[in-house]
Scaffold this motif. Structure first.
Motif, PDB file in Angstrom:
ATOM      1  N   VAL A  13      34.614  32.804  59.067  1.00 25.81           N
ATOM      2  CA  VAL A  13      34.534  34.204  58.639  1.00 25.81           C
ATOM      3  C   VAL A  13      35.877  34.621  58.037  1.00 25.81           C
ATOM      4  CG1 VAL A  13      34.251  36.589  59.419  1.00 25.81           C
ATOM      5  CG2 VAL A  13      32.709  34.809  60.264  1.00 25.81           C
ATOM      6  N   ALA A  14      36.964  34.212  58.691  1.00 24.26           N
ATOM      7  CA  ALA A  14      38.298  34.496  58.161  1.00 24.26           C
ATOM      8  C   ALA A  14      38.471  33.841  56.789  1.00 24.26           C
ATOM      9  CB  ALA A  14      39.372  34.008  59.128  1.00 24.26           C
ATOM     10  N   GLU A  15      37.927  32.648  56.634  1.00 19.40           N
ATOM     11  CA  GLU A  15      38.018  31.955  55.342  1.00 19.40           C
ATOM     12  C   GLU A  15      37.256  32.710  54.254  1.00 19.40           C
ATOM     13  OE1 GLU A  15      36.977  27.620  53.322  1.00 19.40           O
ATOM     14  OE2 GLU A  15      36.711  27.885  55.476  1.00 19.40           O
ATOM     15  N   VAL A  16      36.081  33.240  54.575  1.00 19.18           N
ATOM     16  CA  VAL A  16      35.314  34.028  53.607  1.00 19.18           C
ATOM     17  C   VAL A  16      36.115  35.250  53.176  1.00 19.18           C
ATOM     18  CG1 VAL A  16      33.283  35.525  53.357  1.00 19.18           C
ATOM     19  CG2 VAL A  16      33.036  33.250  54.356  1.00 19.18           C
ATOM     20  N   LEU A  17      36.736  35.939  54.126  1.00 16.81           N
ATOM     21  CA  LEU A  17      37.534  37.120  53.796  1.00 16.81           C
ATOM     22  C   LEU A  17      38.751  36.748  52.952  1.00 16.81           C
ATOM     23  CD1 LEU A  17      37.288  38.910  57.230  1.00 16.81           C
ATOM     24  CD2 LEU A  17      36.342  39.730  55.062  1.00 16.81           C
ATOM     25  N   GLU A  18      39.374  35.617  53.276  1.00 18.98           N
ATOM     26  CA  GLU A  18      40.527  35.151  52.494  1.00 18.98           C
ATOM     27  C   GLU A  18      40.108  34.827  51.063  1.00 18.98           C
ATOM     28  OE1 GLU A  18      43.413  31.268  52.540  1.00 18.98           O
ATOM     29  OE2 GLU A  18      42.884  32.157  54.467  1.00 18.98           O
ATOM     30  N   ASN A  19      38.991  34.143  50.901  1.00 20.38           N
ATOM     31  CA  ASN A  19      38.497  33.807  49.559  1.00 20.38           C
ATOM     32  C   ASN A  19      38.146  35.063  48.769  1.00 20.38           C
ATOM     33  OD1 ASN A  19      38.790  31.072  49.997  1.00 20.38           O
ATOM     34  ND2 ASN A  19      36.657  30.769  50.612  1.00 20.38           N
ATOM     35  N   ALA A  20      37.554  36.052  49.423  1.00 17.22           N
ATOM     36  CA  ALA A  20      37.216  37.302  48.747  1.00 17.22           C
ATOM     37  C   ALA A  20      38.481  38.004  48.265  1.00 17.22           C
ATOM     38  CB  ALA A  20      36.430  38.211  49.689  1.00 17.22           C
ATOM     39  N   GLN A  21      39.531  37.992  49.078  1.00 14.74           N
ATOM     40  CA  GLN A  21      40.787  38.629  48.687  1.00 14.74           C
ATOM     41  C   GLN A  21      41.422  37.898  47.508  1.00 14.74           C
ATOM     42  OE1 GLN A  21      42.155  41.580  49.890  1.00 14.74           O
ATOM     43  NE2 GLN A  21      43.348  41.277  48.049  1.00 14.74           N
ATOM     44  N   MET A  22      41.379  36.557  47.530  1.00 15.90           N
ATOM     45  CA  MET A  22      41.928  35.776  46.415  1.00 15.90           C
ATOM     46  C   MET A  22      41.176  36.075  45.124  1.00 15.90           C
ATOM     47  SD  MET A  22      43.031  32.024  47.947  1.00 15.90           S
ATOM     48  CE  MET A  22      41.355  31.471  48.021  1.00 15.90           C
ATOM     49  N   MET A  23      39.849  36.197  45.180  1.00 18.28           N
ATOM     50  CA  MET A  23      39.061  36.488  43.982  1.00 18.28           C
ATOM     51  C   MET A  23      39.352  37.900  43.475  1.00 18.28           C
ATOM     52  SD  MET A  23      37.410  33.820  43.126  1.00 18.28           S
ATOM     53  CE  MET A  23      38.868  32.943  43.641  1.00 18.28           C
ATOM     54  N   ALA A  24      39.520  38.860  44.384  1.00 22.10           N
ATOM     55  CA  ALA A  24      39.858  40.227  43.965  1.00 22.10           C
ATOM     56  C   ALA A  24      41.221  40.250  43.290  1.00 22.10           C
ATOM     57  CB  ALA A  24      39.830  41.171  45.164  1.00 22.10           C
ATOM     58  N   ASP A  25      42.181  39.498  43.834  1.00 22.41           N
ATOM     59  CA  ASP A  25      43.511  39.421  43.228  1.00 22.41           C
ATOM     60  C   ASP A  25      43.434  38.792  41.840  1.00 22.41           C
ATOM     61  OD1 ASP A  25      44.554  40.544  45.538  1.00 22.41           O
ATOM     62  OD2 ASP A  25      45.287  38.636  46.342  1.00 22.41           O
ATOM     63  N   ASP A  26      42.653  37.714  41.705  1.00 24.93           N
ATOM     64  CA  ASP A  26      42.473  37.065  40.402  1.00 24.93           C
ATOM     65  C   ASP A  26      41.857  38.034  39.393  1.00 24.93           C
ATOM     66  OD1 ASP A  26      43.534  34.702  41.312  1.00 24.93           O
ATOM     67  OD2 ASP A  26      41.594  33.664  41.480  1.00 24.93           O
ATOM     68  N   ALA A  27      40.867  38.806  39.825  1.00 22.93           N
ATOM     69  CA  ALA A  27      40.212  39.764  38.930  1.00 22.93           C
ATOM     70  C   ALA A  27      41.199  40.836  38.472  1.00 22.93           C
ATOM     71  CB  ALA A  27      39.017  40.404  39.634  1.00 22.93           C
ATOM     72  N   ARG A  28      42.043  41.333  39.397  1.00 26.06           N
ATOM     73  CA  ARG A  28      43.040  42.342  39.014  1.00 26.06           C
ATOM     74  C   ARG A  28      44.028  41.781  37.997  1.00 26.06           C
ATOM     75  NH1 ARG A  28      43.668  43.002  44.390  1.00 26.06           N
ATOM     76  NH2 ARG A  28      42.139  44.430  45.185  1.00 26.06           N
ATOM     77  N   ARG A  29      44.482  40.548  38.221  1.00 27.69           N
ATOM     78  CA  ARG A  29      45.420  39.928  37.276  1.00 27.69           C
ATOM     79  C   ARG A  29      44.761  39.750  35.905  1.00 27.69           C
ATOM     80  NH1 ARG A  29      47.126  37.159  41.919  1.00 27.69           N
ATOM     81  NH2 ARG A  29      45.719  35.436  41.540  1.00 27.69           N
ATOM     82  N   TYR A  30      43.504  39.350  35.878  1.00 23.84           N
ATOM     83  CA  TYR A  30      42.789  39.170  34.618  1.00 23.84           C
ATOM     84  C   TYR A  30      42.677  40.501  33.866  1.00 23.84           C
ATOM     85  CZ  TYR A  30      39.059  38.193  31.324  1.00 23.84           C
ATOM     86  OH  TYR A  30      38.331  38.074  30.175  1.00 23.84           O
ATOM     87  N   VAL A  31      42.279  41.547  34.574  1.00 25.63           N
ATOM     88  CA  VAL A  31      42.137  42.870  33.945  1.00 25.63           C
ATOM     89  C   VAL A  31      43.491  43.336  33.414  1.00 25.63           C
ATOM     90  CG1 VAL A  31      41.673  45.313  34.402  1.00 25.63           C
ATOM     91  CG2 VAL A  31      40.103  43.542  35.250  1.00 25.63           C
ATOM     92  N   ASP A  32      44.554  43.151  34.203  1.00 25.26           N
ATOM     93  CA  ASP A  32      45.897  43.534  33.734  1.00 25.26           C
ATOM     94  C   ASP A  32      46.289  42.759  32.497  1.00 25.26           C
ATOM     95  OD1 ASP A  32      46.093  45.332  35.818  1.00 25.26           O
ATOM     96  OD2 ASP A  32      47.377  44.050  37.060  1.00 25.26           O
ATOM     97  N   ARG A  33      46.000  41.456  32.484  1.00 29.52           N
ATOM     98  CA  ARG A  33      46.356  40.608  31.356  1.00 29.52           C
ATOM     99  C   ARG A  33      45.581  41.029  30.100  1.00 29.52           C
ATOM    100  NH1 ARG A  33      45.409  35.805  33.581  1.00 29.52           N
ATOM    101  NH2 ARG A  33      43.448  35.462  32.543  1.00 29.52           N
TER     102      ARG A  33
END
Length: 67
Positions: A44-64
């Motif tokens: 469950v912790a791994e799922v939450l960690e992966n979700a946070q990594m994907m949200a961070d990637d999406a923010r970086r993409y939008v900023d770029r």
């Protein structure tokens, strides 16, 4: 089957956000409160960690793309 439990802490969100997160894995669900340390299975912790990594990637993409 014994599950490996880990402690996690989810920070509280904004005033209008829910104070919990629901995680579902293989037909089982966990309602995880924000702002308190809780014990959850390691996957469950791994799922939450992966979700946070994907949200961070999406923010970086939008900023770029915005620049």
């Amino acid at each position: 089957m014994k599950e490996n439990m880990v402690s996690i802490f989810l920070p509280r969100g904004r005033k209008n956000e829910e104070n919990f997160v629901i995680v579902s894995v293989n037909g089982r669900s966990w309602k995880i409160m924000k702002g308190v340390e809780v014990q959850v299975p390691d996957f469950v912790a791994e799922v939450l960690e992966n979700a946070q990594m994907m949200a961070d990637d999406a923010r970086r993409y939008v900023d770029r793309m915005a620049n």
